[in-house]
Design a protein around this motif. Structure first.
Motif, PDB file in Angstrom:
ATOM      1  N   SER A  31      39.342  42.554  37.725  1.00  0.00           N
ATOM      2  CA  SER A  31      38.002  41.917  37.366  1.00  0.00           C
ATOM      3  C   SER A  31      37.377  41.629  38.789  1.00  0.00           C
ATOM      4  O   SER A  31      37.289  42.825  39.332  1.00  0.00           O
ATOM      5  CB  SER A  31      38.246  40.418  36.781  1.00  0.00           C
ATOM      6  OG  SER A  31      37.265  39.901  36.688  1.00  0.00           O
ATOM      7  N   GLU A  43      37.624  39.541  31.693  1.00  0.00           N
ATOM      8  CA  GLU A  43      38.383  38.346  31.932  1.00  0.00           C
ATOM      9  C   GLU A  43      38.648  37.658  30.569  1.00  0.00           C
ATOM     10  O   GLU A  43      40.045  37.569  30.317  1.00  0.00           O
ATOM     11  CB  GLU A  43      37.534  37.218  32.784  1.00  0.00           C
ATOM     12  CG  GLU A  43      37.023  37.590  34.159  1.00  0.00           C
ATOM     13  CD  GLU A  43      37.681  36.722  35.353  1.00  0.00           C
ATOM     14  OE1 GLU A  43      37.714  35.686  35.037  1.00  0.00           O
ATOM     15  OE2 GLU A  43      38.199  37.486  36.211  1.00  0.00           O
ATOM     16  N   SER A  50      43.589  35.179  35.262  1.00  0.00           N
ATOM     17  CA  SER A  50      42.595  35.857  36.369  1.00  0.00           C
ATOM     18  C   SER A  50      42.959  35.220  37.802  1.00  0.00           C
ATOM     19  O   SER A  50      42.415  34.155  37.912  1.00  0.00           O
ATOM     20  CB  SER A  50      41.304  36.208  35.939  1.00  0.00           C
ATOM     21  OG  SER A  50      40.644  37.145  36.798  1.00  0.00           O
TER      22      SER A  50
END
Ligand SMILES: NC(=O)c1ccc[n+]([C@@H]2O[C@H](COP(=O)([O-])OP(=O)(O)OC[C@H]3O[C@@H](n4cnc5c(N)ncnc54)[C@H](O)[C@@H]3O)[C@@H](O)[C@H]2O)c1
Length: 262
Positions: free
Chosen positions: A150, A174, A252
């Protein structure tokens, strides 16, 4: 008994990892990091140099490696690439989705084609490769680990560059990461993401070469006082691919020299 650091990620040895966007940049660096733990490496990229990059990994780390020309936006190309990887190295159980692009353009001027290209590569390409890895794991009857790349740009707006399609695509990555982590936890496939800040690679160089003052401006906004090196991501990625992080799912992890902490 304390486990020696030299053995801590030894479960990675002999597994097959697919790294998209692996011909250069962050993808290539993450592939090298896995190869140092004796993971077999398959690099997928649209660049013809992907084969040379795979040879370089093989030479440096003495692991079996293959470079496959593939376009992550094309499901046929992705399926063919995963099939080639399975035949050459064995069924893959690790995937790093590092293929990505960005544009810097005022949103009022961006064409639909340009917008679509960024979404197709960064978001749809990530999904198609996650799906291919899950299908390979299901067919082989084993679990797996996915790391999506990401960006801090999923959470904060970059300045001064205008990159709305990039922000939207990475925010999508995400949520995709969370959705797949929940859906695939019961079948033993862990899905996580890393969200880097400004890293030194071709992606950022395309902007800093054209605007030399930009690198200085970014540096002044990073509490760590420097842009990240590709090697700064390596230990985190190895950890996320290894069973050492077996209870870590759907996250994440931002790695940005504290840029987003300010
Ligand atoms: N460099 C940064 O500052 C930074 C920060 C946060 C996140 N990221 C992300 O890290 C990832 C890697 O970027 P990088 O900085 O190494 O850039 P890079 O341009 O050096 O590498 C990207 C790679 O993706 C490949 N690629 C592009 N389209 C493709 C497609 N359709 N199919 C297959 N491969 C394709 C390119 O050929 C290239 O090799 C990207 O997802 C990027 O968004 C980069």
């Amino acid at each position: 008994m304390q486990m020696g650091w030299t053995k801590v990620f030894e479960d990675l040895a002999g597994q097959v990892a697919v790294i998209t966007g692996g011909a250069r940049g962050l993808g290539f660096s993450m592939a090298q990091a896995l190869a140092r733990w004796e993971t077999k490496i398959a690099l997928l990229d649209v660049l013809a140099e992907v084969k040379d990059s795979a040879e370089a990994v093989q030479h440096e780390c003495a692991v079996e490696s293959v470079g496959v020309a593939a376009d992550v936006t094309d499901d046929g190309s992705v399926a063919a690439a995963f099939s080639e990887v399975s035949h050459t190295l064995g069924s893959p159980s690790i995937l790093i989705n590092a293929a990505g692009v960005t544009i810097w353009e005022d949103s009022i001027d961006v064409s639909k084609e340009s917008w679509q290209r960024v979404i197709d590569i960064n978001l749809t390409g990530t999904f198609l490769c996650c799906q291919a890895l899950a299908r390979a794991c299901a067919a082989a009857g084993n679990g797996g680990a996915i790391v999506n790349v990401s960006s801090m740009s999923a959470r904060v707006v970059n300045l001064p560059q205008h990159q709305a399609s990039y922000h939207a695509s990475k925010a999508g990555v995400e949520m995709l990461t969370k959705a797949l982590a929940v859906e695939w936890a019961p079948i033993g496939i862990r899905v996580n993401a890393i969200a880097p800040g400004y890293m030194l690679s071709e992606m950022t160089r395309q902007f800093t070469t054209a605007n030399p003052e930009l690198a200085e401006r970014w540096r002044n906004m990073i509490p760590a006082g420097r842009m990240g090196e590709p090697a700064d991501l390596e230990a985190l990625v190895v950890f996320l691919c290894s069973a050492r992080s077996s209870y870590l799912m759907g996250q994440s992890i931002v790695i940005d020299g504290a840029y987003t902490a300010v």
